[in-house]
Design an enzyme around this catalytic site. Structure first.
Site, mmCIF file in Angstrom:
data_model
loop_
_atom_site.group_PDB
_atom_site.id
_atom_site.type_symbol
_atom_site.label_atom_id
_atom_site.label_comp_id
_atom_site.label_asym_id
_atom_site.label_seq_id
_atom_site.Cartn_x
_atom_site.Cartn_y
_atom_site.Cartn_z
ATOM 1 N N HIS A 91 -21.252 22.382 -2.095
ATOM 2 C CA HIS A 91 -21.144 22.836 -3.478
ATOM 3 C C HIS A 91 -19.976 23.811 -3.664
ATOM 4 O O HIS A 91 -19.758 24.644 -2.802
ATOM 5 C CB HIS A 91 -22.462 23.525 -3.857
ATOM 6 C CG HIS A 91 -22.531 23.912 -5.284
ATOM 7 N ND1 HIS A 91 -22.664 22.991 -6.300
ATOM 8 C CD2 HIS A 91 -22.460 25.135 -5.867
ATOM 9 C CE1 HIS A 91 -22.693 23.629 -7.459
ATOM 10 N NE2 HIS A 91 -22.557 24.929 -7.227
ATOM 11 N N GLU A 119 -3.722 -1.248 -10.723
ATOM 12 C CA GLU A 119 -3.036 -0.110 -10.107
ATOM 13 C C GLU A 119 -1.671 0.118 -10.758
ATOM 14 O O GLU A 119 -1.300 1.255 -11.080
ATOM 15 C CB GLU A 119 -2.871 -0.341 -8.599
ATOM 16 C CG GLU A 119 -4.204 -0.260 -7.863
ATOM 17 C CD GLU A 119 -4.100 -0.450 -6.360
ATOM 18 O OE1 GLU A 119 -5.059 -0.098 -5.672
ATOM 19 O OE2 GLU A 119 -3.071 -0.964 -5.862
ATOM 20 N N TYR A 168 8.048 1.419 13.073
ATOM 21 C CA TYR A 168 7.423 0.162 13.512
ATOM 22 C C TYR A 168 8.254 -0.514 14.603
ATOM 23 O O TYR A 168 7.714 -0.981 15.608
ATOM 24 C CB TYR A 168 7.221 -0.785 12.318
ATOM 25 C CG TYR A 168 5.853 -0.650 11.703
ATOM 26 C CD1 TYR A 168 4.924 -1.675 11.791
ATOM 27 C CD2 TYR A 168 5.470 0.528 11.070
ATOM 28 C CE1 TYR A 168 3.654 -1.551 11.260
ATOM 29 C CE2 TYR A 168 4.209 0.671 10.525
ATOM 30 C CZ TYR A 168 3.304 -0.365 10.621
ATOM 31 O OH TYR A 168 2.043 -0.223 10.104
ATOM 32 N N CYS A 199 0.790 -1.234 0.000
ATOM 33 C CA CYS A 199 0.000 0.000 0.000
ATOM 34 C C CYS A 199 0.824 1.286 0.000
ATOM 35 O O CYS A 199 0.555 2.200 -0.779
ATOM 36 C CB CYS A 199 -0.893 0.032 1.246
ATOM 37 S SG CYS A 199 -1.615 -1.537 1.691
ATOM 38 N N LYS A 259 3.266 1.716 -3.076
ATOM 39 C CA LYS A 259 2.358 1.802 -4.243
ATOM 40 C C LYS A 259 1.697 3.169 -4.321
ATOM 41 O O LYS A 259 1.679 3.801 -5.364
ATOM 42 C CB LYS A 259 1.330 0.683 -4.124
ATOM 43 C CG LYS A 259 0.273 0.565 -5.187
ATOM 44 C CD LYS A 259 -0.955 1.408 -4.977
ATOM 45 C CE LYS A 259 -1.675 1.301 -3.674
ATOM 46 N NZ LYS A 259 -2.479 0.112 -3.479
ATOM 47 N N TYR A 299 -6.757 -5.826 -8.397
ATOM 48 C CA TYR A 299 -6.307 -4.558 -7.820
ATOM 49 C C TYR A 299 -4.877 -4.237 -8.273
ATOM 50 O O TYR A 299 -4.587 -3.141 -8.726
ATOM 51 C CB TYR A 299 -6.179 -4.685 -6.294
ATOM 52 C CG TYR A 299 -7.366 -4.597 -5.399
ATOM 53 C CD1 TYR A 299 -8.329 -5.584 -5.355
ATOM 54 C CD2 TYR A 299 -7.482 -3.527 -4.524
ATOM 55 C CE1 TYR A 299 -9.373 -5.516 -4.455
ATOM 56 C CE2 TYR A 299 -8.524 -3.447 -3.603
ATOM 57 C CZ TYR A 299 -9.472 -4.443 -3.577
ATOM 58 O OH TYR A 299 -10.502 -4.376 -2.670
ATOM 59 N N GLU A 318 -21.144 15.933 -3.988
ATOM 60 C CA GLU A 318 -22.506 16.429 -3.761
ATOM 61 C C GLU A 318 -23.519 15.645 -4.592
ATOM 62 O O GLU A 318 -24.696 15.573 -4.243
ATOM 63 C CB GLU A 318 -22.614 17.929 -4.059
ATOM 64 C CG GLU A 318 -22.472 18.297 -5.517
ATOM 65 C CD GLU A 318 -22.655 19.805 -5.758
ATOM 66 O OE1 GLU A 318 -23.705 20.335 -5.381
ATOM 67 O OE2 GLU A 318 -21.729 20.434 -6.314
HETATM 68 P P1 NDP Z 1 -6.541 -10.595 -7.263
HETATM 69 O O1 NDP Z 1 -6.888 -11.941 -6.812
HETATM 70 O O2 NDP Z 1 -7.435 -9.441 -6.942
HETATM 71 O O3 NDP Z 1 -6.334 -10.587 -8.837
HETATM 72 C C1 NDP Z 1 -5.574 -11.564 -9.473
HETATM 73 C C2 NDP Z 1 -5.755 -11.385 -10.950
HETATM 74 O O4 NDP Z 1 -4.905 -12.282 -11.643
HETATM 75 C C3 NDP Z 1 -7.175 -11.671 -11.396
HETATM 76 O O5 NDP Z 1 -7.491 -10.779 -12.418
HETATM 77 C C4 NDP Z 1 -7.073 -13.111 -11.901
HETATM 78 O O6 NDP Z 1 -7.998 -13.415 -12.919
HETATM 79 C C5 NDP Z 1 -5.685 -13.105 -12.497
HETATM 80 N N1 NDP Z 1 -5.080 -14.430 -12.530
HETATM 81 C C6 NDP Z 1 -4.989 -15.334 -11.527
HETATM 82 N N2 NDP Z 1 -4.341 -16.440 -11.944
HETATM 83 C C7 NDP Z 1 -4.014 -16.219 -13.231
HETATM 84 C C8 NDP Z 1 -3.350 -16.994 -14.218
HETATM 85 N N3 NDP Z 1 -2.899 -18.203 -13.941
HETATM 86 N N4 NDP Z 1 -3.200 -16.461 -15.445
HETATM 87 C C9 NDP Z 1 -3.681 -15.228 -15.724
HETATM 88 N N5 NDP Z 1 -4.304 -14.460 -14.839
HETATM 89 C C10 NDP Z 1 -4.487 -14.946 -13.608
HETATM 90 O O7 NDP Z 1 -5.081 -10.370 -6.704
HETATM 91 P P2 NDP Z 1 -4.138 -9.122 -6.604
HETATM 92 O O8 NDP Z 1 -2.805 -9.725 -6.589
HETATM 93 O O9 NDP Z 1 -4.451 -8.070 -7.610
HETATM 94 O O10 NDP Z 1 -4.504 -8.527 -5.181
HETATM 95 C C11 NDP Z 1 -4.518 -9.384 -4.035
HETATM 96 C C12 NDP Z 1 -5.302 -8.762 -2.925
HETATM 97 O O11 NDP Z 1 -4.547 -7.717 -2.353
HETATM 98 C C13 NDP Z 1 -6.612 -8.095 -3.325
HETATM 99 O O12 NDP Z 1 -7.673 -8.998 -3.401
HETATM 100 C C14 NDP Z 1 -6.802 -7.092 -2.255
HETATM 101 O O13 NDP Z 1 -7.455 -7.702 -1.184
HETATM 102 C C15 NDP Z 1 -5.389 -6.713 -1.874
HETATM 103 N N6 NDP Z 1 -5.008 -5.425 -2.447
HETATM 104 C C16 NDP Z 1 -5.680 -4.301 -2.082
HETATM 105 C C17 NDP Z 1 -5.343 -3.072 -2.609
HETATM 106 C C18 NDP Z 1 -6.108 -1.869 -2.209
HETATM 107 O O14 NDP Z 1 -6.812 -1.916 -1.211
HETATM 108 N N7 NDP Z 1 -6.049 -0.781 -2.966
HETATM 109 C C19 NDP Z 1 -4.256 -2.923 -3.561
HETATM 110 C C20 NDP Z 1 -3.616 -4.158 -3.892
HETATM 111 C C21 NDP Z 1 -3.988 -5.358 -3.343
HETATM 112 P P3 NDP Z 1 -9.522 -13.847 -12.585
HETATM 113 O O15 NDP Z 1 -10.266 -12.592 -12.276
HETATM 114 O O16 NDP Z 1 -9.972 -14.478 -13.865
HETATM 115 O O17 NDP Z 1 -9.444 -14.808 -11.453
#
Ligand code: NDP
Length: 453
Positions: free
Chosen positions: A436, A183, A99, A48, A51, A179, A441
């Site tokens: 406003h 991002e 920390y 976080c 990023k 995510y 709003e």
């Molecule tokens: P996610 O699980 O959200 O996304 C993983 C992505 O990779 C999905 O689009 C998935 O596709 C795809 N994927 C998985 N396996 C494969 C594969 N073998 N080949 C191709 N594509 C694949 O994980 P992230 O790593 O993006 O994030 C993990 C978690 O971290 C989030 O769920 C969130 O909880 C947290 N996070 C929060 C943030 C925030 O609050 N701003 C920022 C970053 C992370 P499909 O959809 O088809 O499964």
């Protein structure tokens, strides 16, 4: 039996540090904590915080263009990655020191070592030292995973590596549509890399409100991200200093870097859990009950290692609920309902509650939407649109979901989240006077439903 510690925490990330500090600082207990890597965990060291700083860095070219439109004599010049990275590293060092200081200030005894659980009340450090504890808390987080069926995948990087890159890639392929993928697509695009993104599904950000994620996808494309839906990577080969990629759509192209943002997995391996009879879930998560207790009564787990809702503030909540339950005499289940969250894409998305698609399942609902050009960027000649949606239960009138795609959507959803969590009705929103001129709003001036279902 006299234990060395009242609580031994494994993992020095957001959840583990909070639990340790509260147990030692507020309850006056003897607490040990082992961390094998840097203190602060994913959020502070490789998630976080760095990023979001990169999101800020990547936003300046557009801001400077807008400044010119507003009459300023300004130009952006080139992005100096090493200079930024140096400042980033210094900031992370500072935070890690904070920390460590927080733990020391609460009289938590920290060990810079990997720990393993030997029996329900005993941990062993990598150097062989053993400690007994009345309670053990696993807060070891998660890690990025890379598909194991892509030949050459080892040539790629994960989000852990992004912050250490020697140079900003001229071109980068990002795999995934979650995510992290979305991002970083915005970040690298803003910093000046040529970004290509492959997502295997029909639309990025699966699980979020369809209209909201479609707009994010459209705006990402409009900003220059070459987003290929229904596309995945087949193989990767070294091609000089570049990486040659073959895709399922027949595309063959070379990139400086390939970033796998294909999900994360719990860090639960080799903690000694199976030997104690704790059977890990198929995804590696440590199974826990509503109080974060495992099947071994003295062992608890919180945060990403439990793969419930993988967000820093949730891990912190789980830590607070754990300490209240175990040490405060107040059994406190963790409330995972109506968690507001933001995705720091460009444009940002903020969301709380049910998507329209989820809410339809239990209907009847009213859906209120608005879409407009943001005043600030619109004046500068940009076409970027803002989108807001309220999903309302037609019977109870409660706002079931709020979805915002806009600059600052994360800030807005934090506040809208309070109202939704309180059970505010559409009429409660309506009787709130607009501020406003703001974007937010619009949330209190949505008069007629766009549709009902
Ligand atoms: P996610 O699980 O959200 O996304 C993983 C992505 O990779 C999905 O689009 C998935 O596709 C795809 N994927 C998985 N396996 C494969 C594969 N073998 N080949 C191709 N594509 C694949 O994980 P992230 O790593 O993006 O994030 C993990 C978690 O971290 C989030 O769920 C969130 O909880 C947290 N996070 C929060 C943030 C925030 O609050 N701003 C920022 C970053 C992370 P499909 O959809 O088809 O499964």
């Amino acid at each position: 039996m006299a234990f060395d510690f009242d609580l031994f925490v494994i993992g020095g990330g957001s959840g583990g540090v909070r639990a340790a500090r509260v147990a030692a600082g507020e309850y006056g207990l003897r607490v040990g904590l082992a961390e094998e890597d840097r203190y602060g965990g994913t959020c502070v060291i490789r998630g976080c915080v760095p990023k979001k700083l990169m999101v800020f860095a990547s936003g300046y070219p557009d801001q400077i263009k807008d400044a010119v439109a507003y009459g300023w004599d300004a130009s952006c010049g080139a992005f100096n990655w090493p200079a930024f990275r140096g400042r980033l590293e210094a900031e992370l060092d500072r935070l890690e020191t904070v920390y460590r200081g927080l733990l020391a200030g609460s009289k938590v005894q920290s060990f810079d070592a990997r720990a393993r659980i030997k029996d329900p009340h005993r941990v062993v450090l990598a150097d062989g030292r053993e400690f007994t504890a009345a309670h053990i808390l696993i807060a070891t987080g998660g890690r990025p995973v890379v598909p194991d069926d892509v030949p050459g995948a080892e040539l790629g990087i994960t989000s852990d590596d992004v912050f250490h890159l020697g140079a900003l890639p001229k071109s980068i392929l990002i795999i995934g549509g979650g995510y992290i993928a979305c991002e970083f697509a915005g970040i690298f695009n803003g910093l000046g890399s040529k970004v290509t993104q492959f997502y295997r599904g029909a639309q990025i950000l699966r699980g979020f409100d369809d209209e909201a994620r479609a707009l994010v996808g459209d705006e990402m494309r409009h900003a220059g991200v070459d987003l290929h839906l229904g596309t995945n990577i087949v193989s990767m080969d070294r091609a000089g200093s570049a990486i040659k990629v073959t895709a399922t759509n027949g595309m063959v192209a070379e990139f400086d870097q390939v970033l796998f943002a294909t999900g994360r997995a719990p860090n639960s391996a080799d903690l000694g859990l199976e030997e104690l009879g704790i059977t890990l879930a198929r995804d590696g998560a440590v199974p826990v009950d509503d109080y974060s207790q495992t099947s071994v009564p003295s062992i608890f787990a919180i945060g990403d290692v439990t793969n419930r809702v993988n967000l820093t503030p949730v891990a912190i909540r789980e830590a607070m609920a754990f300490t209240a339950t175990v040490f405060g005499g107040t059994p406190t289940p963790v409330d995972h309902d109506l968690i507001p969250t933001a995705i720091f894409t460009q444009p940002e998305m903020g969301t709380v509650g049910l998507s329209e698609e989820e809410a339809r399942e239990n209907g009847p609902i009213e859906v209120y939407t608005t879409s407009f050009k943001a005043m600030q960027s619109g004046f500068a000649g940009r076409s970027a649109r803002v989108f807001m949606k309220l999903v309302v239960c037609a019977d109870s009138r409660k706002v079931l979901g709020c979805h915002i795609v806009a600059p600052g959507a994360g800030e807005m959803i934090q506040l809208a989240g309070i109202a939704v969590k309180m059970g505010a009705t559409k009429e409660d929103f309506d009787r709130t006077v607009a501020v406003h001129p703001t974007m937010a709003e619009e949330l209190v001036t949505l008069r007629k439903p766009t549709r009902t279902a």
